[in-house]
Design a protein around this motif. Sequence first.
Motif, short mmCIF file in Angstrom:
data_model
loop_
_atom_site.label_atom_id
_atom_site.label_comp_id
_atom_site.label_asym_id
_atom_site.label_seq_id
_atom_site.Cartn_x
_atom_site.Cartn_y
_atom_site.Cartn_z
N ASN A 1 17.63 55.29 33.69
CA ASN A 1 19.09 55.00 33.98
C ASN A 1 19.60 54.17 32.98
OD1 ASN A 1 21.60 54.23 35.11
ND2 ASN A 1 20.37 52.46 36.23
N ILE A 2 20.71 54.87 32.16
CA ILE A 2 21.11 54.43 30.70
C ILE A 2 22.48 53.66 31.08
CG2 ILE A 2 21.67 55.39 28.52
CD1 ILE A 2 19.90 57.48 28.91
N ALA A 3 22.40 52.46 30.29
CA ALA A 3 23.74 51.52 30.25
C ALA A 3 24.57 52.25 29.49
CB ALA A 3 23.34 50.17 29.95
N ASN A 4 25.32 53.69 29.56
CA ASN A 4 26.36 53.95 28.71
C ASN A 4 27.69 53.51 29.24
OD1 ASN A 4 25.23 55.32 26.75
ND2 ASN A 4 24.51 57.12 27.86
N PRO A 5 28.73 53.70 28.08
CA PRO A 5 30.09 52.87 28.50
C PRO A 5 30.96 53.99 29.41
CG PRO A 5 29.98 53.67 26.30
CD PRO A 5 28.42 53.88 26.76
N GLU A 6 31.77 53.27 29.95
CA GLU A 6 32.72 53.86 30.73
C GLU A 6 32.15 54.91 31.92
OE1 GLU A 6 36.01 53.63 27.43
OE2 GLU A 6 35.15 55.48 27.66
N ARG A 7 31.20 54.54 32.48
CA ARG A 7 30.67 55.51 33.45
C ARG A 7 29.55 54.60 34.56
NH1 ARG A 7 25.61 55.69 33.41
NH2 ARG A 7 25.57 57.18 34.86
N GLY A 8 29.34 55.25 35.48
CA GLY A 8 28.27 54.80 36.53
C GLY A 8 28.92 53.74 37.73
N PHE A 9 27.91 52.89 38.15
CA PHE A 9 28.40 52.15 39.42
C PHE A 9 29.05 50.85 38.62
CE2 PHE A 9 25.33 54.32 41.80
CZ PHE A 9 26.07 54.37 43.00
N TYR A 10 30.10 50.30 39.19
CA TYR A 10 30.71 49.04 38.91
C TYR A 10 30.58 48.01 39.90
CZ TYR A 10 34.69 50.15 41.73
OH TYR A 10 35.56 50.17 42.64
N HIS A 11 30.74 47.16 39.26
CA HIS A 11 30.92 45.69 40.28
C HIS A 11 32.64 45.42 40.31
CE1 HIS A 11 26.96 44.11 41.40
NE2 HIS A 11 26.49 44.06 39.76
N SER A 12 32.66 44.97 41.55
CA SER A 12 34.06 44.65 41.96
C SER A 12 34.42 43.21 42.04
CB SER A 12 34.49 45.17 43.38
OG SER A 12 35.91 44.95 43.53
N THR A 13 35.52 42.80 41.01
CA THR A 13 35.61 41.43 41.11
C THR A 13 37.26 41.25 41.25
OG1 THR A 13 36.35 41.39 38.67
CG2 THR A 13 33.91 41.21 39.22
N GLU A 14 37.83 40.11 41.63
CA GLU A 14 38.89 39.72 41.97
C GLU A 14 39.26 38.27 41.44
OE1 GLU A 14 39.75 38.66 46.62
OE2 GLU A 14 39.41 40.87 46.10
N THR A 15 40.62 38.02 41.00
CA THR A 15 40.93 36.66 40.74
C THR A 15 42.46 36.66 41.38
OG1 THR A 15 40.98 34.92 39.23
CG2 THR A 15 41.83 37.21 38.40
N HIS A 16 42.86 35.24 41.38
CA HIS A 16 44.25 34.96 41.93
C HIS A 16 45.00 34.29 41.10
CE1 HIS A 16 43.24 37.13 45.84
NE2 HIS A 16 41.86 36.73 45.32
N TYR A 17 46.16 34.10 41.20
CA TYR A 17 47.09 32.88 40.75
C TYR A 17 48.28 32.59 41.66
CZ TYR A 17 48.89 30.57 36.67
OH TYR A 17 49.33 29.60 35.68
N ARG A 18 47.85 31.54 42.40
CA ARG A 18 48.80 31.23 43.61
C ARG A 18 50.02 30.33 43.29
NH1 ARG A 18 43.52 30.36 45.45
NH2 ARG A 18 42.81 32.06 46.69
N ALA A 19 50.79 30.09 43.88
CA ALA A 19 52.13 29.43 43.60
C ALA A 19 51.97 28.06 42.95
CB ALA A 19 52.87 29.04 44.86
N ASP A 20 50.89 27.37 43.36
CA ASP A 20 50.43 26.02 42.30
C ASP A 20 49.65 26.40 41.07
OD1 ASP A 20 48.17 26.69 43.60
OD2 ASP A 20 47.80 24.90 44.77
N GLY A 21 49.51 27.58 40.96
CA GLY A 21 48.64 27.89 39.64
C GLY A 21 47.23 28.01 39.82
N SER A 22 46.86 27.80 40.98
CA SER A 22 45.31 27.78 41.39
C SER A 22 44.79 29.10 41.78
CB SER A 22 44.94 26.94 42.43
OG SER A 22 45.62 27.27 43.90
N GLY A 23 43.55 29.35 41.80
CA GLY A 23 42.84 30.59 42.34
C GLY A 23 42.26 31.52 41.29
#
Length: 515
Positions: free
Chosen positions: A49-71
């Motif tokens: 199983n080769i770690a080649n770029p731009e292919r394969g399974f990915y991890h899903s991440t998210e980040t927020h920016y709320r009204a007070d700048g938090s998150g």
Amino acid sequence: MKRTLSAVVALGAGLLLAGLAGAPAGAATAGAAAPDNRSVTTYEPSTENIANPERGFYHSTETHYRADGSGYTPFKLDTLRKWREQEHITQVLRVFYLEKFAGTDQIDPAYLDLLRADFATARAAGLKVIVRFAYAQPKDDFPYLPPYGDAPRERVLKHISQLAPVLRANTDVIATVQAGFIGLWGEGYYTDYFAADPSNPGVLTSRDWANRRAVFSALLRALPKTRTIDVRTMQMKQKTLDRPSGTEGALTAEEAFSGSPASRIGHHNDCFLASADDFGTFLSDPITLDQEYLAQETQFVPIGGETCGVDAPRSEWDSAKAEMTRYHYSYLNTDYNHSVLDSWGDNIEEARQRLGYRFRLTEGEFTNAVRPGHSFDVDLTLHNDGWASPYNPRSVELILAGEHKSYTVNVPSDPRRWAAGTDAEISAKVCANVPPGQYRLMLNLPDPESRLHSQQAMPGGTASYNSAYAIQLANNGVWQPETGYNDLGQTLVVGPHEASTSSCGGALHPQPTKR
């Protein structure tokens, strides 16, 4: 072996290297000498199983920016490196939620700095980012009711304009951009502003489609022509370009990679295998039109996404494999839906290997010896065992690694055309305008972006290597992790100079020394 020799290719600039002249163990097997001073080499496939770029399974991440700048939760370098080193994951989905800006035209400069920092962290970890911007997630459990919390068209367009410089400056680590912005999760359905009746978002007017087209077009303009956007349904692309479904409206091989809007809009299916129509992903009547459309399209544009629910037997392995093959899947979420992915059992290993491209050498035919200033031939056959081909530009280079210096040949071949399940031929006639000596032949498939290319000039006249973004071939013993080159298991002897009237000419230019 098929021979399709190109015109004579001049050697590129010289580059000092060290430690590349030894043959890798088990890389290749030399066959009987071919006629005309040539030899044939066959190559052993790998099941890694080769770690080649731009292919394969990915991890899903998210980040927020709320009204007070938090998150906002920045990428953690250690986490990204762990995913790459331990799981062979080379890309992450990053959903940037813009909650604070749904009600204002101006994006905070501090927020743009956070984006820049995330891209820099991904670059340091050797990963690429699948990007999506969105304004809102559901406030309550299903059924979702308006107001949903996204932004109107003119505000979205202003935000894209402000994001564009950051995206362009970090194109090198952006794999693709999911169209986003509209509706919950940026998936284009539950929306306050892009459906005439938000409580009935499945019914869209011509004005609604015009507003969506404006967003997609602005996002295409915000990115260089080397990058794609991915839309959530085939209908979104069809309506944007005023093309029908079925093979009649699908992207053709002649249009592919031209930089046109049709060639730069791909697809993401975030309810893959969940129902007969993937919860409204396939919308044509009959459904076979969208199926045929997608099968044709995805030979040339990316498709990825995630599974979202069990629908046996369709969500089980046999069906999943057939559809990932037919639709040329390049990427898939490893975090969701676990019930679907777990049902695949040990077959998940095949998916890890075959998502996207998987190139392996099968045979090489080479000139064994040549006089300085004369041409030699290199002919390679590779097979693509993956379900797709690369969807972003990729360079092809032949490296002549000598004891003291090495030289680069740029080969005019496009890996985006090395189709799934087929053989690709790489042939070059090269002018040996190098000093006498022995040269180990290497194949380099680097990222063309200057910051990611496997060989980079450094201050002070030195050079460094970045193998994380080069393609490793699926063969035992060929990979050179220090440089990102693939050793072809062949030594070219450049003999003593002899007078001749058939020289091919060419000039050498010094390059940085290896750091």
